[in-house]
Design a protein around this motif. Structure first.
Motif, PDB file in Angstrom:
ATOM      1  N   THR A 363       4.006  44.074 -26.479  1.00 34.68           N
ATOM      2  CA  THR A 363       4.500  42.706 -26.635  1.00 34.68           C
ATOM      3  C   THR A 363       6.023  42.669 -26.648  1.00 34.68           C
ATOM      4  OG1 THR A 363       2.546  42.185 -27.953  1.00 34.68           O
ATOM      5  CG2 THR A 363       4.389  40.642 -28.096  1.00 34.68           C
ATOM      6  N   GLU A 364       6.651  43.680 -27.275  1.00 35.98           N
ATOM      7  CA  GLU A 364       8.111  43.756 -27.388  1.00 35.98           C
ATOM      8  C   GLU A 364       8.646  44.751 -26.369  1.00 35.98           C
ATOM      9  OE1 GLU A 364      11.449  44.289 -30.908  1.00 35.98           O
ATOM     10  OE2 GLU A 364       9.556  45.367 -31.068  1.00 35.98           O
ATOM     11  N   LEU A 365       9.730  44.414 -25.716  1.00 36.22           N
ATOM     12  CA  LEU A 365      10.345  45.322 -24.752  1.00 36.22           C
ATOM     13  C   LEU A 365      10.911  46.557 -25.463  1.00 36.22           C
ATOM     14  CD1 LEU A 365      12.349  42.824 -22.485  1.00 36.22           C
ATOM     15  CD2 LEU A 365      10.211  44.015 -21.920  1.00 36.22           C
ATOM     16  N   VAL A 366      10.762  47.729 -24.810  1.00 35.72           N
ATOM     17  CA  VAL A 366      11.289  48.974 -25.370  1.00 35.72           C
ATOM     18  C   VAL A 366      12.798  48.879 -25.563  1.00 35.72           C
ATOM     19  CG1 VAL A 366      11.685  51.424 -24.894  1.00 35.72           C
ATOM     20  CG2 VAL A 366       9.428  50.430 -24.471  1.00 35.72           C
ATOM     21  N   SER A 367      13.490  48.270 -24.619  1.00 35.14           N
ATOM     22  CA  SER A 367      14.955  48.160 -24.723  1.00 35.14           C
ATOM     23  C   SER A 367      15.367  47.321 -25.924  1.00 35.14           C
ATOM     24  CB  SER A 367      15.532  47.557 -23.447  1.00 35.14           C
ATOM     25  OG  SER A 367      14.948  46.272 -23.194  1.00 35.14           O
ATOM     26  N   ASP A 368      14.612  46.241 -26.200  1.00 32.20           N
ATOM     27  CA  ASP A 368      14.920  45.422 -27.369  1.00 32.20           C
ATOM     28  C   ASP A 368      14.626  46.188 -28.660  1.00 32.20           C
ATOM     29  OD1 ASP A 368      15.655  43.356 -25.729  1.00 32.20           O
ATOM     30  OD2 ASP A 368      13.730  42.289 -25.870  1.00 32.20           O
ATOM     31  N   TYR A 369      13.528  46.917 -28.643  1.00 39.14           N
ATOM     32  CA  TYR A 369      13.153  47.685 -29.842  1.00 39.14           C
ATOM     33  C   TYR A 369      14.198  48.765 -30.138  1.00 39.14           C
ATOM     34  CZ  TYR A 369      10.553  50.586 -33.109  1.00 39.14           C
ATOM     35  OH  TYR A 369      10.166  51.313 -34.221  1.00 39.14           O
ATOM     36  N   ASN A 370      14.644  49.453 -29.083  1.00 35.58           N
ATOM     37  CA  ASN A 370      15.617  50.541 -29.279  1.00 35.58           C
ATOM     38  C   ASN A 370      16.942  50.027 -29.840  1.00 35.58           C
ATOM     39  OD1 ASN A 370      13.842  52.476 -28.466  1.00 35.58           O
ATOM     40  ND2 ASN A 370      14.710  52.756 -26.409  1.00 35.58           N
ATOM     41  N   LEU A 371      17.308  48.778 -29.476  1.00 36.31           N
ATOM     42  CA  LEU A 371      18.520  48.193 -30.055  1.00 36.31           C
ATOM     43  C   LEU A 371      18.376  48.032 -31.571  1.00 36.31           C
ATOM     44  CD1 LEU A 371      19.461  45.449 -27.414  1.00 36.31           C
ATOM     45  CD2 LEU A 371      20.734  47.536 -27.939  1.00 36.31           C
ATOM     46  N   LYS A 372      17.177  47.643 -32.007  1.00 34.97           N
ATOM     47  CA  LYS A 372      16.933  47.498 -33.447  1.00 34.97           C
ATOM     48  C   LYS A 372      16.975  48.855 -34.153  1.00 34.97           C
ATOM     49  CE  LYS A 372      12.994  45.335 -33.318  1.00 34.97           C
ATOM     50  NZ  LYS A 372      11.803  44.598 -33.744  1.00 34.97           N
ATOM     51  N   VAL A 373      16.411  49.889 -33.514  1.00 35.64           N
ATOM     52  CA  VAL A 373      16.432  51.224 -34.123  1.00 35.64           C
ATOM     53  C   VAL A 373      17.873  51.731 -34.234  1.00 35.64           C
ATOM     54  CG1 VAL A 373      15.650  53.619 -33.941  1.00 35.64           C
ATOM     55  CG2 VAL A 373      14.137  51.767 -33.218  1.00 35.64           C
ATOM     56  N   THR A 374      18.653  51.489 -33.188  1.00 33.91           N
ATOM     57  CA  THR A 374      20.062  51.907 -33.210  1.00 33.91           C
ATOM     58  C   THR A 374      20.810  51.211 -34.339  1.00 33.91           C
ATOM     59  OG1 THR A 374      20.030  52.280 -30.824  1.00 33.91           O
ATOM     60  CG2 THR A 374      22.185  52.046 -31.869  1.00 33.91           C
TER      61      THR A 374
END
Length: 465
Positions: A363-374
């Motif tokens: 449901t969530e884009l990997v690129s958007d998720y990785n920004l949150k992890v960063t």
């Protein structure tokens, strides 16, 4: 020393430390006015196996003691024989503690004044290379036969003791050693009383060293002299053995307990002393780590290591690491599955964390998720402050400091009142660099929990760029 009754004693044992070490032979010679009054000697059944290496040394084997009396069968004879006598032996604490422990096992207290012919010899016959019984007897021409048997060693010790009596005709040295509060009465045989006298009564660290000046124990103290002496009153087997192997004590004053703790940890790490047990093994740390998985997702997890390393975050138990990881997951709406907080390969279903935005089911884009992890990782970096802890110096015009850079211990130093400090760089010329370890981190965390931030000065991390 006239009219004093002395019991010169030597024992043979099964070997090992004070605890569990049992007598196999006892010899006692009574002396008065320098003359021999009587002698008592017997083998003793130790009620335990005599190791082969002890038999090789003493010649006493299990067959020899099989029909010998057990200690409880001769305890009263021994007590009566040496009643009212001063307990004398070569390295007296060894023999005295063993005899006392045998009585203690029977439920009786054994207390005697005692004299050590090693320490008396060092005082009255100074300058010899060795004060072991064999070397000492060779040096001053005392016959020593039947070595490492109780009677042979006792006979030689009697002659030595008689000579020592003649070297102190007024009894001044003997009386000083007999004084209840005399350091001479409690110090190990090879340690100079002058070294103890010179120790300061202030915070710092102390080092026990063997004959080759190798560090065999490192300790910290609020009062160095008091703490060092306390080791020699302790009757535990380990403390006794430490005393037997100590020839020198050195110290370093620190002015405060925190720096003493940090220095103790450094000396233990550096010298790995024989008699230190705590801090010798590197502590286990738990670290929040990050890596990119096969889907290209930045995944967080908890790794266990024995080294303080650069990582997303370092913690001293798994529960703290898990708690912090759960907080990151909740705050930044991360996926519990990709924070290794659940093992399921399906869509996340953590019992507590419910705000995943769907990276696990697409449901969530990997690129958007990785920004949150960063962003989550960067937030932990902000939790690694740079600061100085100020503490008491070694004298009233001095101030001690401990420097922590981005959450990592750098070392310590001292400043005088005239030293001008306006930024963190100003501390660096006075800094003695030290290793950052699990133990130093633990010491500093404990200090901050106990004392708060009253002695702490914070700095912006950018000053190190």
């Amino acid at each position: 020393m006239k009219d004093r009754l002395f019991a010169v004693i030597d024992v043979e044992t099964t070997g090992g430390g004070i605890k569990g070490n049992r007598l196999t032979e006892v010899c006692i010679v009574l002396l008065k006015n320098g003359e021999i009054l009587d002698k008592y000697t017997t083998l003793i059944n130790p009620e335990k196996y005599i190791p082969a290496q002890i038999t090789a040394l003493t010649g006493i084997d299990n067959d020899m003691v099989e029909n010998a009396p057990k200690f409880h069968e001769v305890a009263k004879e021994i007590d009566d024989f040496m009643r009212d006598a001063i307990f004398v032996a070569h390295n007296v604490n060894f023999d005295y503690n063993l005899v006392r422990n045998e009585f203690k096992e029977l439920g009786f207290e054994f207390n005697r004044k005692k004299l050590c012919t090693v320490r008396l010899s060092r005082k009255l016959i100074p300058g010899l290379l060795s004060y072991s019984l064999g070397r000492l007897c060779d040096s001053i021409n005392i016959p020593l036969t039947n070595r490492h048997r109780a009677e042979g060693d006792t006979d030689a010790t009697v002659i030595l003791f008689q000579r020592l009596l003649t070297l102190d005709p007024e009894g001044l040295i003997f009386n000083s050693f007999l004084h209840a509060h005399s350091k001479q009465a409690t110090l190990p045989p090879h340690l100079s009383a002058e070294e103890i006298h010179e120790l300061p009564e202030e915070p710092g660290i102390y080092l026990f060293k063997d004959k080759q000046h190798k560090v065999i124990y490192a300790g910290k103290a609020i009062n160095i002299k008091k703490r060092v002496i306390s080791h020699f009153y302790d009757k535990m087997s380990k403390e006794y053995q430490l005393g037997q192997e100590t020839y020198h004590v050195t110290h370093e004053a620190t002015g405060n307990e925190l720096m003493a703790l940090l220095l103790e940890a450094e000396y233990i790490r550096k010298h790995y002393p024989k008699f230190n047990s705590a801090q010798k093994r590197p502590g286990i740390t738990y670290q929040i780590i990050s890596y990119i998985n096969q889907r290209g997702i930045i995944q967080l997890g908890i790794g266990k290591t024995k080294r303080i390393q650069d990582s997303v975050g370092t913690f001293y138990n798994r529960a703290l690491a898990t708690e912090k990881l759960e907080l990151l997951c909740e705050t930044f709406k991360l996926c519990p599955r990709y924070c290794t907080l659940q093992s399921s390969t399906e869509k996340c279903s953590h019992y507590k964390l419910k705000n995943c935005e769907g990276v696990c089911d697409g449901t969530e884009l990997v690129s958007d998720y990785n920004l949150k992890v960063t962003e989550a990782i960067n937030s932990l970096g902000e939790e690694k402050p740079s600061f100085v802890i100020k503490e008491k110096g070694r004298h009233f015009e001095e101030e001690a400091f401990i420097l922590i850079k981005e959450g990592r211990y750098q070392g310590y130093g001292y400043l005088n009142s005239e030293d001008q400090i306006t930024s963190i760089e100003d501390y660096e010329p006075f800094l003695k660099l030290q290793e950052s370890t699990f133990h130093t981190h633990k010491i500093l965390n404990s200090y901050l929990r106990k004392h708060g931030e009253k002695n702490v000065i914070y700095f912006e991390n950018e000053v190190f760029a």
